[in-house]
Design an enzyme around this catalytic site. Sequence first.
Site, PDB file in Angstrom:
ATOM      1  N   GLU A 118       0.845  -1.195   0.000  1.00 20.07           N
ATOM      2  CA  GLU A 118       0.000   0.000   0.000  1.00 20.07           C
ATOM      3  C   GLU A 118       0.878   1.241   0.000  1.00 20.07           C
ATOM      4  OE1 GLU A 118      -2.166  -0.400   3.638  1.00 20.07           O
ATOM      5  OE2 GLU A 118      -3.010  -2.336   3.076  1.00 20.07           O
ATOM      6  N   LYS A 120       2.054   4.700   1.642  1.00 21.77           N
ATOM      7  CA  LYS A 120       2.065   5.284   2.969  1.00 21.77           C
ATOM      8  C   LYS A 120       1.754   6.766   2.822  1.00 21.77           C
ATOM      9  CE  LYS A 120       4.534   5.144   7.310  1.00 21.77           C
ATOM     10  NZ  LYS A 120       4.327   6.519   7.711  1.00 21.77           N
ATOM     11  N   ASP A 122       0.922  10.449   3.868  1.00 18.54           N
ATOM     12  CA  ASP A 122       1.382  11.266   4.982  1.00 18.54           C
ATOM     13  C   ASP A 122       0.267  12.204   5.430  1.00 18.54           C
ATOM     14  OD1 ASP A 122       3.171  12.038   6.831  1.00 18.54           O
ATOM     15  OD2 ASP A 122       4.433  13.224   5.492  1.00 18.54           O
ATOM     16  N   TYR A 230      -7.090   1.857   5.414  1.00  8.00           N
ATOM     17  CA  TYR A 230      -6.094   0.803   5.182  1.00  8.00           C
ATOM     18  C   TYR A 230      -6.200  -0.378   6.137  1.00  8.00           C
ATOM     19  CZ  TYR A 230      -3.731   3.699   8.685  1.00  8.00           C
ATOM     20  OH  TYR A 230      -3.433   4.437   9.803  1.00  8.00           O
ATOM     21  N   LYS A 318      10.481   3.358   3.667  1.00  8.59           N
ATOM     22  CA  LYS A 318      10.507   4.816   3.569  1.00  8.59           C
ATOM     23  C   LYS A 318      11.320   5.273   2.365  1.00  8.59           C
ATOM     24  CE  LYS A 318       8.897   7.022   6.689  1.00  8.59           C
ATOM     25  NZ  LYS A 318       9.213   7.203   8.084  1.00  8.59           N
ATOM     26  N   CYS A 412      28.626  44.291   5.862  1.00 12.39           N
ATOM     27  CA  CYS A 412      27.387  43.741   6.424  1.00 12.39           C
ATOM     28  C   CYS A 412      26.197  44.239   5.596  1.00 12.39           C
ATOM     29  CB  CYS A 412      27.241  44.181   7.877  1.00 12.39           C
ATOM     30  SG  CYS A 412      25.617  43.777   8.563  1.00 12.39           S
ATOM     31  N   CYS A 415      24.175  46.830   8.214  1.00 11.21           N
ATOM     32  CA  CYS A 415      24.707  48.094   8.742  1.00 11.21           C
ATOM     33  C   CYS A 415      25.930  48.576   7.987  1.00 11.21           C
ATOM     34  CB  CYS A 415      25.037  47.936  10.222  1.00 11.21           C
ATOM     35  SG  CYS A 415      26.443  46.835  10.500  1.00 11.21           S
ATOM     36  N   CYS A 430      29.888  40.248  11.541  1.00  9.28           N
ATOM     37  CA  CYS A 430      29.675  41.687  11.577  1.00  9.28           C
ATOM     38  C   CYS A 430      30.056  42.148  12.983  1.00  9.28           C
ATOM     39  CB  CYS A 430      28.207  42.009  11.292  1.00  9.28           C
ATOM     40  SG  CYS A 430      27.790  43.709  11.694  1.00  9.28           S
ATOM     41  N   CYS A 435      24.271  46.639  15.211  1.00  5.07           N
ATOM     42  CA  CYS A 435      23.789  46.315  13.865  1.00  5.07           C
ATOM     43  C   CYS A 435      22.293  45.981  13.915  1.00  5.07           C
ATOM     44  CB  CYS A 435      24.576  45.121  13.332  1.00  5.07           C
ATOM     45  SG  CYS A 435      23.866  44.364  11.875  1.00  5.07           S
TER      46      CYS A 435
HETATM   47  S1  IVH Z   1      -0.874   0.405   8.803  1.00  5.32           S
HETATM   48  C1  IVH Z   1      -0.340  -1.792  12.537  1.00  5.32           C
HETATM   49  N1  IVH Z   1      -1.064   1.383   6.373  1.00  5.32           N
HETATM   50  O1  IVH Z   1       1.644   5.297   9.109  1.00  5.32           O
HETATM   51  C2  IVH Z   1      -0.324  -1.042  11.261  1.00  5.32           C
HETATM   52  N2  IVH Z   1      -0.395   2.851   8.118  1.00  5.32           N
HETATM   53  O2  IVH Z   1       3.840   4.490  10.975  1.00  5.32           O
HETATM   54  C3  IVH Z   1      -0.556   0.384  11.488  1.00  5.32           C
HETATM   55  N3  IVH Z   1      -0.015   5.146   7.412  1.00  5.32           N
HETATM   56  O3  IVH Z   1      -0.054   5.607  12.141  1.00  5.32           O
HETATM   57  C4  IVH Z   1      -0.644   1.229  10.336  1.00  5.32           C
HETATM   58  N4  IVH Z   1      -0.521   4.862   5.294  1.00  5.32           N
HETATM   59  O4  IVH Z   1      -0.811   6.998  10.182  1.00  5.32           O
HETATM   60  C5  IVH Z   1      -0.774   1.646   7.652  1.00  5.32           C
HETATM   61  N5  IVH Z   1      -1.307   2.113   4.186  1.00  5.32           N
HETATM   62  C6  IVH Z   1      -1.019   2.375   5.460  1.00  5.32           C
HETATM   63  C7  IVH Z   1      -0.646   3.663   5.900  1.00  5.32           C
HETATM   64  C8  IVH Z   1      -0.330   3.858   7.247  1.00  5.32           C
HETATM   65  C9  IVH Z   1      -0.143   5.733   6.212  1.00  5.32           C
HETATM   66  C10 IVH Z   1       0.437   5.822   8.638  1.00  5.32           C
HETATM   67  C11 IVH Z   1      -0.516   5.696   9.792  1.00  5.32           C
HETATM   68  C12 IVH Z   1       0.226   5.048  10.904  1.00  5.32           C
HETATM   69  C13 IVH Z   1       1.650   5.288  10.518  1.00  5.32           C
HETATM   70  C14 IVH Z   1       2.509   4.167  11.035  1.00  5.32           C
END
Ligand code: IVH
Length: 680
Positions: A118, A120, A122, A230, A318, A412, A415, A430, A435
């Site tokens: 999936e 992630k 933000d 999710y 990440k 500067c 000044c 400076c 200043c």
């Molecule tokens: S699963 C036990 N799936 O990431 C599993 N989290 O670092 C818990 N997040 O607090 C989370 N997309 O805010 C999951 N596809 C995704 C996600 C996701 C974003 C965030 C979520 C969670 C944090 C965990």
Amino acid sequence: MTEQERRKVEAKRRVEELRHLIATHDYRYYVLDSPEISDAEYDELVRELRQLEEEHPELITPDSPTQRVGGKPSALFVPVRHASPMLSLDNAFTRAELLAWGERVERQVGRRADFVSELKVDGVAVALTYEGGVYRRAATRGDGFWGEELTANVRTIRAVPMRLRVPKPPELLEVRGEVYLPVKAFERLNQELASRGQRVFANPRNAAAGSLRQKDPSVTAARPLRLWCYGIGVAKGLRFGRHSEALDYLREAGLPVNPATEKHRTLSEVYGYCERWQRLRHSVDYEIDGAVVKVDQFGLQEELGATSRAPRWALAYKFPPEERTTTVRRIEVHTGRTGRVTPFAVLEPVRVSGATLTYATLHNEDEIRRRDVREGDTVIVRRAGEVIPEIVGPVPSRRPQGARPWVFPHRCPSCKARLVREEGAADWRCPNRRCPSQSLEWLYHFASRGAMDIEHLGYVTLASLMERGWVEDPADLYSLTGKQLSQLPGFKEKSVSNLLEAIAAARQRPLWRLLVGLNVRHVGPTAAKALAEAFASLEELADASVEELMEVGGVGPEIAGSLHQWLQRPESRKLIQKLRRVGVEVEPERRKVARGPLAGKTLVLTGGLDTMTREEASAEAEEAGARVSSTVSRETDFVVVGREPGSKYDRARALGVETIDESEFLRRLGRAQAEARPER
Ligand code: IVH
């Protein structure tokens, strides 16, 4: 049946039909991403419904789409305990780490696993509760155990169905997902805030969090928040064998599940997905900071279990910090509060990691020479730790003809004093103590949260006060009058009284804050706190010799020498007296004995935390008896790793220092109960 009764029956029928139609179009729009009608036609349906409800108020139901913004403003966000903890995720940064995780998983269960990958997203993690298929409650993740109730605000998000689209709704369903603000909406919002002179959000994530935490749901409603679901936290009356089946069910039930979700049979497929989305991260209109991979079979998830903070059956991959190219319009210098003159690049604005960069520091003269950054250059930029704008280097092949090496100015910018660079020093300075740029930066620093913490006192206000000659040094702030403030541009009655109150409140602060605010070279918060524990006042400090200052733990010759020298200067003495005269008093320091759950521990914080700011985390850790340090060494007991950690994380790993995440940190603070239960 009378005519009136007949009309009423007809209205009831049409109201129900409209609600059904609107829910269906919401579903097509937010879940299936294939709308069938135009926005105008949709608005027309809502308008008709609203009108019928006005004529027949008895037909209004809480789940009507017109009632999304109708909930009473929540006075406060009540804490709610999650039925099962909302865990965090372990991170992988490389292919090797991802593969190693997969091997551990399959070794532990002794079998091959299937995976679901999936994005992630933000944003802000939330839990939505449906009872008998009807939306009842929403809460934020909070510390994972306790969240904040946000039912009314989440109801305003149109992607959240008020009823599940299933024939036999389950008794209870708690869905988990991420609320986010699309990038375009974020940019629009910031433009709007800026045009009203209000503070803008640093990135879409903060904007989403800020929009959710509104006291008035109509403000939240005006922010086009979205949601991707999710997972399932708790379900009564439903059974699934696999995570992918649960997601299919959610989608059918009308909950938005990200269409980029994929099933994979091997980790190399999973890695392919991660790599692909790293490249495609800007093809979607929301910020993603990685991918999440989960073991598909619930049976295997159960076998794998979880640690106190994260499941063993899921992992976040990440993305590395994002890099972009842009051009350097100019190179300029700025004189800071210590007189240090720092060069920076004025960039062609570019979006990187959720923010638009227009400036990037170039550190110092040698650094510019080493990287050979020139005006007009195309450069690679990124945000260090996804926060601080940084130039990685120029792209030599795209250097414009005739671009010359940049030369550090001799004077500067504020000044015009002749700058000095001492033998062996990296920085130009400076030397002018009066200043204007140094004074402004000093005042700003004095008022900042890390020092005297005077709210409502920003750059613009300070600059106006200086321009008018009302404020030259920090003590002058305390003599400002309402009459003066009301002459500042944009200052109405309310802002005048707010600022006067904030200044008055900052008359009494702990000694260490005052020390930090005085802007003595080498005296940062750590040294200031140590000194404030040993000395009761500035006067006492001024009477101490360098040797006596050095008796304080953590205060070496550099700090002691610098402070001593500062305290001996006549103008410093005058300032101290002036501060006294205007009523600045230091609060008596409690002698702290290290007590509490973290007594005697030394820890380091890196990266952003979800439940508190870094300052709050520091304060809580100290409250719990710990020493908070800014550098990782072998003496560090553990490092608290937040979102997008910086180099401290790498250093901790290299030194073999323990790293923990936020929920474990909260547990050690004694703030949350440690229960290890997998999400389900
Ligand atoms: S699963 C036990 N799936 O990431 C599993 N989290 O670092 C818990 N997040 O607090 C989370 N997309 O805010 C999951 N596809 C995704 C996600 C996701 C974003 C965030 C979520 C969670 C944090 C965990």
